[in-house]
Structure formats: structure tokens, C-alpha cells
Design an enzyme around this catalytic site. Sequence first.
Site, PDB file in Angstrom:
ATOM      1  N   GLU A 111       0.289   3.719   1.616  1.00  0.00           N
ATOM      2  CA  GLU A 111       0.260   4.047   3.297  1.00  0.00           C
ATOM      3  C   GLU A 111       1.809   3.882   3.554  1.00  0.00           C
ATOM      4  OE1 GLU A 111      -1.759   5.262   5.653  1.00  0.00           O
ATOM      5  OE2 GLU A 111      -2.564   6.162   3.911  1.00  0.00           O
ATOM      6  N   SER A 123       0.824  -1.337   0.013  1.00  0.00           N
ATOM      7  CA  SER A 123       0.091   0.031   0.048  1.00  0.00           C
ATOM      8  C   SER A 123       0.971   1.230   0.074  1.00  0.00           C
ATOM      9  CB  SER A 123      -0.995   0.109   1.293  1.00  0.00           C
ATOM     10  OG  SER A 123      -1.361   1.186   1.632  1.00  0.00           O
ATOM     11  N   TYR A 137      -1.381   0.358  10.683  1.00  0.00           N
ATOM     12  CA  TYR A 137      -1.618  -0.078   9.382  1.00  0.00           C
ATOM     13  C   TYR A 137      -0.358  -0.209   8.643  1.00  0.00           C
ATOM     14  CZ  TYR A 137      -3.491  -0.726   4.547  1.00  0.00           C
ATOM     15  OH  TYR A 137      -3.638  -1.217   3.336  1.00  0.00           O
TER      16      TYR A 137
HETATM   17  P1  NAP Z   1     -11.366  -4.387   2.294  1.00  0.00           P
HETATM   18  O1  NAP Z   1     -12.660  -4.331   1.286  1.00  0.00           O
HETATM   19  O2  NAP Z   1     -11.235  -3.548   3.493  1.00  0.00           O
HETATM   20  O3  NAP Z   1     -11.228  -5.862   2.628  1.00  0.00           O
HETATM   21  C1  NAP Z   1     -10.489  -6.612   3.399  1.00  0.00           C
HETATM   22  C2  NAP Z   1     -10.632  -8.060   3.406  1.00  0.00           C
HETATM   23  O4  NAP Z   1      -9.810  -8.752   4.418  1.00  0.00           O
HETATM   24  C3  NAP Z   1     -12.093  -8.638   3.784  1.00  0.00           C
HETATM   25  O5  NAP Z   1     -12.497  -9.484   2.687  1.00  0.00           O
HETATM   26  C4  NAP Z   1     -12.105  -9.077   5.116  1.00  0.00           C
HETATM   27  O6  NAP Z   1     -12.909 -10.250   5.289  1.00  0.00           O
HETATM   28  C5  NAP Z   1     -10.710  -9.700   5.029  1.00  0.00           C
HETATM   29  N1  NAP Z   1      -9.951 -10.113   6.259  1.00  0.00           N
HETATM   30  C6  NAP Z   1     -10.005  -9.030   7.565  1.00  0.00           C
HETATM   31  N2  NAP Z   1      -9.478 -10.055   8.475  1.00  0.00           N
HETATM   32  C7  NAP Z   1      -9.084 -11.110   7.915  1.00  0.00           C
HETATM   33  C8  NAP Z   1      -8.498 -12.345   8.695  1.00  0.00           C
HETATM   34  N3  NAP Z   1      -8.241 -12.316   9.726  1.00  0.00           N
HETATM   35  N4  NAP Z   1      -8.452 -13.447   7.617  1.00  0.00           N
HETATM   36  C9  NAP Z   1      -8.868 -13.587   6.331  1.00  0.00           C
HETATM   37  N5  NAP Z   1      -9.317 -12.479   5.768  1.00  0.00           N
HETATM   38  C10 NAP Z   1      -9.677 -11.407   6.670  1.00  0.00           C
HETATM   39  O7  NAP Z   1      -9.931  -4.214   1.630  1.00  0.00           O
HETATM   40  P2  NAP Z   1     -10.010  -3.499   0.065  1.00  0.00           P
HETATM   41  O8  NAP Z   1     -10.009  -2.159  -0.266  1.00  0.00           O
HETATM   42  O9  NAP Z   1     -10.611  -4.527  -0.880  1.00  0.00           O
HETATM   43  O10 NAP Z   1      -8.230  -3.613  -0.087  1.00  0.00           O
HETATM   44  C11 NAP Z   1      -7.702  -5.186  -0.287  1.00  0.00           C
HETATM   45  C12 NAP Z   1      -6.389  -5.251  -0.014  1.00  0.00           C
HETATM   46  O11 NAP Z   1      -5.659  -4.312  -0.603  1.00  0.00           O
HETATM   47  C13 NAP Z   1      -6.308  -4.981   1.646  1.00  0.00           C
HETATM   48  O12 NAP Z   1      -4.928  -5.680   1.881  1.00  0.00           O
HETATM   49  C14 NAP Z   1      -5.640  -3.615   1.617  1.00  0.00           C
HETATM   50  O13 NAP Z   1      -4.987  -3.170   2.858  1.00  0.00           O
HETATM   51  C15 NAP Z   1      -4.843  -3.485   0.538  1.00  0.00           C
HETATM   52  N6  NAP Z   1      -4.846  -2.199  -0.201  1.00  0.00           N
HETATM   53  C16 NAP Z   1      -6.193  -1.374  -0.396  1.00  0.00           C
HETATM   54  C17 NAP Z   1      -6.143  -0.285  -1.111  1.00  0.00           C
HETATM   55  C18 NAP Z   1      -7.387   0.697  -1.429  1.00  0.00           C
HETATM   56  O14 NAP Z   1      -7.201   1.696  -1.579  1.00  0.00           O
HETATM   57  N7  NAP Z   1      -8.509  -0.008  -1.384  1.00  0.00           N
HETATM   58  C19 NAP Z   1      -4.634   0.341  -1.429  1.00  0.00           C
HETATM   59  C20 NAP Z   1      -3.581  -0.225  -1.102  1.00  0.00           C
HETATM   60  C21 NAP Z   1      -3.530  -1.530  -0.580  1.00  0.00           C
HETATM   61  P3  NAP Z   1     -14.362  -9.979   6.152  1.00  0.00           P
HETATM   62  O15 NAP Z   1     -14.712  -8.598   5.969  1.00  0.00           O
HETATM   63  O16 NAP Z   1     -15.263 -10.912   5.349  1.00  0.00           O
HETATM   64  O17 NAP Z   1     -14.321 -10.372   7.495  1.00  0.00           O
HETATM   65  O1  F7E Z   2      -8.945   8.239   4.367  1.00  0.00           O
HETATM   66  C1  F7E Z   2      -9.270  11.664   5.392  1.00  0.00           C
HETATM   67  C2  F7E Z   2      -8.201  10.994   6.246  1.00  0.00           C
HETATM   68  O2  F7E Z   2      -9.952   6.101   5.306  1.00  0.00           O
HETATM   69  C3  F7E Z   2      -8.550   9.114   3.238  1.00  0.00           C
HETATM   70  C4  F7E Z   2      -7.277   2.294   2.747  1.00  0.00           C
HETATM   71  O3  F7E Z   2      -7.830   1.470   1.702  1.00  0.00           O
HETATM   72  O4  F7E Z   2      -6.135   3.630   1.233  1.00  0.00           O
HETATM   73  C5  F7E Z   2      -6.863   3.597   2.513  1.00  0.00           C
HETATM   74  O5  F7E Z   2      -6.601   4.344   3.686  1.00  0.00           O
HETATM   75  C6  F7E Z   2      -7.942  10.516   3.942  1.00  0.00           C
HETATM   76  C7  F7E Z   2      -7.200  10.420   5.038  1.00  0.00           C
HETATM   77  O6  F7E Z   2      -8.305   5.979   3.288  1.00  0.00           O
HETATM   78  C8  F7E Z   2     -12.609  11.411   6.780  1.00  0.00           C
HETATM   79  O7  F7E Z   2      -7.804  11.643   7.375  1.00  0.00           O
HETATM   80  C9  F7E Z   2     -11.290  13.076   6.270  1.00  0.00           C
HETATM   81  O8  F7E Z   2      -6.210  11.470   4.912  1.00  0.00           O
HETATM   82  O9  F7E Z   2     -10.317   6.925   2.775  1.00  0.00           O
HETATM   83  P1  F7E Z   2      -9.375   6.803   3.903  1.00  0.00           P
HETATM   84  P2  F7E Z   2      -6.466   5.902   3.725  1.00  0.00           P
HETATM   85  O10 F7E Z   2      -6.474   6.103   5.092  1.00  0.00           O
HETATM   86  O11 F7E Z   2      -5.867   6.626   2.488  1.00  0.00           O
HETATM   87  C10 F7E Z   2      -4.974   3.172   1.390  1.00  0.00           C
HETATM   88  C11 F7E Z   2      -3.727   3.187   0.325  1.00  0.00           C
HETATM   89  C12 F7E Z   2      -4.869   1.661   2.203  1.00  0.00           C
HETATM   90  O12 F7E Z   2      -3.843   0.900   1.900  1.00  0.00           O
HETATM   91  C13 F7E Z   2      -5.892   1.641   3.168  1.00  0.00           C
HETATM   92  O13 F7E Z   2      -5.991   0.441   3.383  1.00  0.00           O
HETATM   93  O14 F7E Z   2      -9.363  11.225   4.149  1.00  0.00           O
HETATM   94  N1  F7E Z   2     -10.555  11.922   5.930  1.00  0.00           N
HETATM   95  N2  F7E Z   2     -12.293  12.853   6.879  1.00  0.00           N
HETATM   96  C14 F7E Z   2     -11.274  10.718   6.319  1.00  0.00           C
HETATM   97  N3  F7E Z   2     -11.373   9.525   6.211  1.00  0.00           N
HETATM   98  C15 F7E Z   2     -12.200   8.744   6.680  1.00  0.00           C
HETATM   99  N4  F7E Z   2     -12.147   7.642   6.474  1.00  0.00           N
HETATM  100  N5  F7E Z   2     -13.480   9.245   7.197  1.00  0.00           N
HETATM  101  C16 F7E Z   2     -13.652  10.914   7.394  1.00  0.00           C
HETATM  102  O15 F7E Z   2     -14.563  11.167   7.855  1.00  0.00           O
END
Ligand code: NAP
Ligand code: F7E
Length: 330
Positions: free
Chosen positions: A128, A126, A150
Site C-alpha cells: 500500500e 506493505s 493506512y
Molecule cells: P490483521 O489480520 O488485521 O491483524 C492485525 C493484528 O493487529 C490483530 O492481531 C490485532 O489485534 C492487532 N492490533 C490492532 N490494534 C493493536 C494495538 N493497538 N496493539 C497491538 N495489536 C493491535 O492483519 P494481517 O493481515 O495479519 O497483517 C499483519 C500485518 O501485516 C499488519 O501490520 C498489516 O498491516 C501488514 N500487512 C498485511 C498484508 C496482507 O495482505 N495481509 C500485506 C502487507 C502488510 P486484535 O484484532 O486482537 O485487536
Molecule cells: O481491498 C477493492 C478495494 O480491502 C482490495 C490489507 O491487508 O492489503 C490489504 O489492503 C481491493 C481494493 O485489501 C470491495 O477497493 C472492491 O482496491 O481486500 P482489500 P487492500 O486495501 O489491498 C494490503 C497489502 C495491506 O497492507 C492491507 O493491510 O478490493 N474492493 N470491493 C473491495 N474491498 C473490500 N474490502 N470490500 C469490498 O467490498
Amino acid sequence: MPRALITGITGQDGQYLAEFLHGRGYDVFGVVPGQANPRADALQEEMPFVEVLGADLQDLSSLIAAVEYSQPDEVYNLGAISFVPLSFRQPELTANVTGLGVLRMLEAIRVVGGRDNPIRFYQASSSEMFGKVRESPQNESTPFYPRSPYGVAKVFGHQITVNYREAYGLYAVSGILFNHESPRRGLEFVTRKITNSVARIKVEIQEELVLGNLEARRDWGYAEDYVRAMWMMLQQAEPDDYVIATGESHSVEEFVERAFTAAGIDDWRRFVRVDPRFLRPSDVDTLIGDPSKARRVLGWEPTVSFDDLVRLMVERDLGAERERLRSLAR
Ligand code: NAP
Ligand code: F7E
């Protein structure tokens, strides 16, 4: 038929990836944690082609059983505690699932796959990990400076993937994906929170949108584009790591403004309130990725612009809210 095992299949990316791989003729197996996970039932209804396996990233033996049973050609490790604020509240759980879970998945592959291990492994790294950024834009060699439990757990997952590639010759890659969004994004993340609230404000069932840091900047892309990149990484002759991003950065405030505009509401400030409850102990102020390696080597390109992304999410949420109101009136 190629076979794929996906952890995190009930999440946003897991669902898009399952559909993508099924469309390419894969047999798809999905790891689901818990004994009566409601998201597993929803998944089975929507995607009956997925074979669901009960397993947990905290339990190595369950992962070994999942790999033994599915005999995968490719493993996509998308499972994680992925919500940054939760990682501050439950740092130990986050380290265990998001960090050590990667090690357990790699061990399961190493043990089951044996000596001439043909299983290809994808780790969901990520942006992050860049946290308090050391340079802009961020690329594959930018140093990491995570700003949350995270982010720290993801750095461990990233580095252990590199180590297993180098130490055991596993075909293991990390995709360093910047934020990617869609109508399937969880409601806790800021983009979907905004589009869902804007839709509810438009149909007059919600009065205000309460947010935290409006100045944070992110490089936001569309999730379907990003899962295609995951698959492309595993089709290369040699395993390597890639940044996946759009190369554009926008603030949360810009996202809010565009979302209200997409719903036909001009005076967005009337509806938005900032509450310190939504601020983080330490946040990532600004991210912008450099996807030139993915462009050059994989031939990957994002297809959805920032404006189109906001519009498509608002339209989908508005459609769903209107449909809900219609069905209540029937
Ligand atoms: P998400 O919607 O939050 O999905 C997370 C998944 O992880 C869910 O299916 C959840 O299952 C599963 N999980 C949680 N705890 C678990 C455990 N103990 N064992 C097995 N599975 C478990 O995340 P996403 O946005 O699809 O992202 C997919 C991956 O990419 C994650 O690793 C995230 O950190 C990473 N990532 C996301 C982004 C982004 O912008 N979306 C960017 C960079 C990296 P249940 O909910 O069914 O429990
Ligand atoms: O926040 C600001 C908050 O929670 C984005 C995950 O998929 O992307 C995600 O992480 C920004 C932050 O995503 C609210 O402070 C303001 O600066 O949508 P977010 P994230 O933290 O960037 C990365 C790439 C991952 O890997 C992670 O798994 O938005 N913000 N107001 C807020 N954020 C939330 N959630 N809620 C608010 O009300």
C-alpha cells in the site's frame, strides 16, 4: 530454544507465523491488546503453546514490559489497524497504532536490548506504500505514493525502521509484502468477503454479493508462503528490506469470476451488485510486485498459484458453511 515475540498474533499472519515458529522449536510470545479480547481466548484454545502478554502498540511501557519479560531473539511487529477503509474513518487511531506503534516497538527494543543489542526486528511493511504507482512492477527502490491514512502510516513505520537500523545499528528489517490471503483472512477484506459470500450463495443462505471497485488489481499470494519469508529475512547475516509478491496481478472481477466457478456457479453476474458505499475516497488502482531480490538472496518462492488460492479459500468456506448447516439440522 530461540524466543520470538509477535505483535498482531491474533491476526491472519500472526497465527500462521506462531505455528511456523513453534514448528521450528521457538518459544512463542504474543502481544494481545484489550482487557478481555475474545480473539485471545480463541488463540489460546487453538494454540496453547503461545504465551499471551497483554500489551498495546499505543502504550510504550506495556511494550517495554513485554520485551523485558519475553527476552526475545526475534520480534515480529505485525500489529496494526490494517483495514484501509477503517483508516479513512479513524485516521488518527491508524497513525497512532500503525505508524507510531512501530516507533514504540523499536524504542522498547532499543531500551531493553542495551548497547550490543542482539534482538532482531521485523516490520510488516506493505505494498500500500506504493499506492499510485510510480513504476511497474514495484521493487525495493520504487518511490512511495500512499493513497490512504493506512498507507501513509506504513511509510512512517517503514522509514523509522530504516532509521533505527542506520542510527543505532539495530538488526531491523522491513518486508514489503503484497496482498496475501488465506482461509484465516478477515471477512472485511475483499478476497475472503467474496469466498465467504460465494459459499453462502452456493448453500442458498445468501442472495447477493455487494462489492465496490471491481477493476482494482492486486498481486495476491498465499499467507503461509509470506510468513515463511518474514522468518527468512531475519536469518540473514545483514539486515535488509525485501519485496514479497508473486509477480502476477489480477482484478477483483477476475477473483469473483474464479470464485463462483470454483463453487460450480457459471453465471456470477446474476449474484453480484456494485454499491458506491464500498468505494474509497482514494483507492490503489493496480499493484504488481517484483520479488526477484527475495528469490535471489533469500531463496524464497511462492508455492500457491492464483487459481489454487481462490479454490482453496472457496473450498474451505464452503466446507465450513455446510458443516454449520449440518450441525443446525442435528
Ligand atoms: P490483521 O489480520 O488485521 O491483524 C492485525 C493484528 O493487529 C490483530 O492481531 C490485532 O489485534 C492487532 N492490533 C490492532 N490494534 C493493536 C494495538 N493497538 N496493539 C497491538 N495489536 C493491535 O492483519 P494481517 O493481515 O495479519 O497483517 C499483519 C500485518 O501485516 C499488519 O501490520 C498489516 O498491516 C501488514 N500487512 C498485511 C498484508 C496482507 O495482505 N495481509 C500485506 C502487507 C502488510 P486484535 O484484532 O486482537 O485487536
Ligand atoms: O481491498 C477493492 C478495494 O480491502 C482490495 C490489507 O491487508 O492489503 C490489504 O489492503 C481491493 C481494493 O485489501 C470491495 O477497493 C472492491 O482496491 O481486500 P482489500 P487492500 O486495501 O489491498 C494490503 C497489502 C495491506 O497492507 C492491507 O493491510 O478490493 N474492493 N470491493 C473491495 N474491498 C473490500 N474490502 N470490500 C469490498 O467490498
